[in-house]
Design a protein around this motif. Structure first.
Motif, short mmCIF file in Angstrom:
data_model
loop_
_atom_site.label_atom_id
_atom_site.label_comp_id
_atom_site.label_asym_id
_atom_site.label_seq_id
_atom_site.Cartn_x
_atom_site.Cartn_y
_atom_site.Cartn_z
N SER A 153 0.85 -1.19 0.00
CA SER A 153 0.00 0.00 0.00
C SER A 153 0.89 1.24 0.00
O SER A 153 1.86 1.31 0.76
CB SER A 153 -0.91 0.04 1.24
N ILE A 154 0.57 2.20 -0.84
CA ILE A 154 1.36 3.43 -0.92
C ILE A 154 1.03 4.33 0.27
O ILE A 154 -0.14 4.61 0.54
CB ILE A 154 1.11 4.16 -2.24
N VAL A 155 2.06 4.76 0.97
CA VAL A 155 1.89 5.67 2.10
C VAL A 155 1.88 7.12 1.59
O VAL A 155 1.00 7.90 1.91
CB VAL A 155 3.00 5.48 3.15
N LEU A 156 2.87 7.47 0.79
CA LEU A 156 2.91 8.79 0.18
C LEU A 156 3.94 8.78 -0.96
O LEU A 156 4.75 7.86 -1.07
CB LEU A 156 3.28 9.87 1.18
N ARG A 157 3.87 9.81 -1.78
CA ARG A 157 4.85 10.00 -2.85
C ARG A 157 5.73 11.20 -2.48
O ARG A 157 5.23 12.23 -2.04
CB ARG A 157 4.16 10.24 -4.20
N GLU A 158 7.02 11.03 -2.67
CA GLU A 158 7.97 12.08 -2.35
C GLU A 158 8.68 12.56 -3.61
O GLU A 158 8.97 11.76 -4.51
CB GLU A 158 9.03 11.58 -1.37
N ARG A 159 8.99 13.84 -3.67
CA ARG A 159 9.78 14.39 -4.76
C ARG A 159 11.24 13.98 -4.60
O ARG A 159 11.75 13.80 -3.50
CB ARG A 159 9.70 15.92 -4.75
N TYR A 160 11.91 13.86 -5.72
CA TYR A 160 13.35 13.67 -5.70
C TYR A 160 14.04 15.01 -5.48
O TYR A 160 13.58 16.05 -5.99
CB TYR A 160 13.85 13.08 -7.02
N LEU A 161 15.10 14.98 -4.72
CA LEU A 161 15.95 16.16 -4.51
C LEU A 161 17.38 15.83 -4.90
O LEU A 161 17.76 14.65 -4.99
CB LEU A 161 15.93 16.58 -3.04
N VAL A 162 18.16 16.86 -5.10
CA VAL A 162 19.60 16.70 -5.28
C VAL A 162 20.28 17.35 -4.09
O VAL A 162 20.02 18.52 -3.78
CB VAL A 162 20.09 17.36 -6.59
N ALA A 163 21.11 16.58 -3.40
CA ALA A 163 21.92 17.12 -2.30
C ALA A 163 23.26 17.52 -2.87
O ALA A 163 23.93 16.73 -3.55
CB ALA A 163 22.08 16.08 -1.20
N LEU A 164 23.66 18.77 -2.61
CA LEU A 164 24.92 19.29 -3.17
C LEU A 164 25.76 19.92 -2.06
O LEU A 164 25.21 20.46 -1.09
CB LEU A 164 24.64 20.37 -4.22
N PRO A 165 27.08 19.92 -2.24
CA PRO A 165 27.90 20.73 -1.34
C PRO A 165 27.48 22.19 -1.46
O PRO A 165 27.19 22.67 -2.56
CB PRO A 165 29.32 20.51 -1.87
N ALA A 166 27.37 22.88 -0.34
CA ALA A 166 26.82 24.24 -0.35
C ALA A 166 27.58 25.20 -1.25
O ALA A 166 27.03 26.21 -1.70
CB ALA A 166 26.77 24.77 1.08
N SER A 167 28.84 24.89 -1.53
CA SER A 167 29.65 25.77 -2.38
C SER A 167 29.58 25.39 -3.86
O SER A 167 30.21 26.05 -4.70
CB SER A 167 31.12 25.73 -1.92
N HIS A 168 28.82 24.37 -4.22
CA HIS A 168 28.79 23.89 -5.60
C HIS A 168 28.10 24.92 -6.51
O HIS A 168 27.13 25.58 -6.11
CB HIS A 168 28.07 22.55 -5.67
N ARG A 169 28.56 25.01 -7.72
CA ARG A 169 28.02 25.99 -8.68
C ARG A 169 26.53 25.75 -8.96
O ARG A 169 25.79 26.70 -9.24
CB ARG A 169 28.80 25.92 -9.99
N LEU A 170 26.04 24.49 -8.88
CA LEU A 170 24.65 24.20 -9.18
C LEU A 170 23.69 24.69 -8.09
O LEU A 170 22.47 24.70 -8.30
CB LEU A 170 24.45 22.70 -9.39
N CYS A 171 24.24 25.14 -6.97
CA CYS A 171 23.38 25.69 -5.92
C CYS A 171 22.72 26.99 -6.39
O CYS A 171 21.71 27.43 -5.82
CB CYS A 171 24.18 25.95 -4.64
N ALA A 172 23.28 27.59 -7.41
CA ALA A 172 22.70 28.82 -7.96
C ALA A 172 21.42 28.53 -8.74
O ALA A 172 20.64 29.45 -9.02
CB ALA A 172 23.71 29.53 -8.86
#
Length: 293
Positions: A153-172
């Protein structure tokens, strides 16, 4: 015991029978049967009624305890039959304990305080095996394979996230795409034989023909996010992982059609008709109503 108690208080068969809303002969037979069962005379018959013997007084002193124990046994039996008493063993895995599962368990415990909860950290394969061996009642996991004897039985659906080092360029970026991550150092989890999140991520990159640079494969989300915090690389994870507020880690939504969201599921034996499981599944089905904790 109730018949005996009333007769001991009234000391007269007629008055006791009237108080019990029954005829006198059945009451007489019940008392005689009790005396035969105990092998002791409980009442001394007199022209005016009866008197308690020493044995009768001894039993009378114990009657409140006996009736209390009977009432308690009846109540607990009813509670058990309704799934409000007993124990439930729950299989859990790493990321689920960060946010979702504690909220489900907290609500169940609040509604069923007499049911004992026992948690067991297990992989997906271990949960399925433990269910079949009846070592757990229910499990929580993701990407559960179809099994003929296991209900999901499905409890809930969650979005995918990307965890990045806080200094990474993609944080912008407000969102991160798979193309943005091509060639970036990637941390995958869980590193387990049964297909899971890691295999989903690799398949998504392969479908787009993108290069994958895997630098670490670990077994749990905590280790994965800790490596991100240390600057080892990026990690595709779920919304629950954002509860891990480790230093030097930023989270961004992943923009991907194939990795948009992921189910957290509750799994249990199809043939399990236990009242406790039924009550637990009722709480799970109302999970979206529970306030976030």
């Amino acid at each position: 015991m109730r018949y005996f108690q009333v007769l001991a208080e009234e000391l007269n068969f007629g008055r006791a029978a009237a108080r019990l809303h029954m005829a006198q002969p059945p009451l007489t037979r019940q008392i005689q049967a009790l005396e035969n069962d105990l092998g002791a005379v409980l009442f001394e018959r007199t022209p005016r009624g009866v008197l308690l013997t020493i044995a009768g007084q001894t039993l009378y002193d114990e009657v409140p305890n006996i009736l209390s124990l009977v009432a308690r046994a009846r109540s607990r039996t009813e509670q058990a039959g309704q799934g409000r008493l007993g124990r439930i063993d729950v299989g859990i895995f790493g990321a689920s304990i960060l946010n979702v599962i504690p909220r489900v368990l907290s609500r169940f415990r609040a509604e069923h305080p007499e049911v004992e909860l026992f948690l067991h950290t297990m992989t997906k394969a271990e949960q399925i095996e433990a269910l079949r061996e009846r070592r757990i009642t229910v499990g929580f996991n993701r990407l559960v394979p179809k099994e003929p004897d296991i209900a999901v039985s499905i409890v809930l659906r969650e979005r995918y996230l990307v965890a990045l080092p806080a200094s990474h360029r993609l944080c912008a970026n407000a969102e991160v795409t798979l193309s943005d991550m091509a060639g970036e150092p990637l941390i995958l989890y869980p590193n387990l034989p049964m297909p899971g999140l890691a295999q989903q991520v690799l398949a998504a990159f392969a479908r787009k023909g993108l290069a994958v640079r895997v630098v670490q494969q670990v077994e749990d989300v905590l280790t994965s996010i800790a490596l991100v915090s240390s600057g080892f690389g990026l990690c595709i994870t779920t919304a629950s992982a954002a509860s891990l507020q480790l230093p030097h880690v930023a989270y961004r939504p992943l923009k991907s059609r194939s990795l948009h969201d992921i189910d957290l599921s509750c799994l249990y034996r199809r043939d399990d008709k236990s009242p406790i499981l039924r009550q637990f599944l009722a709480v799970v089905s109302r999970f979206d109503e529970a306030p976030p904790g």
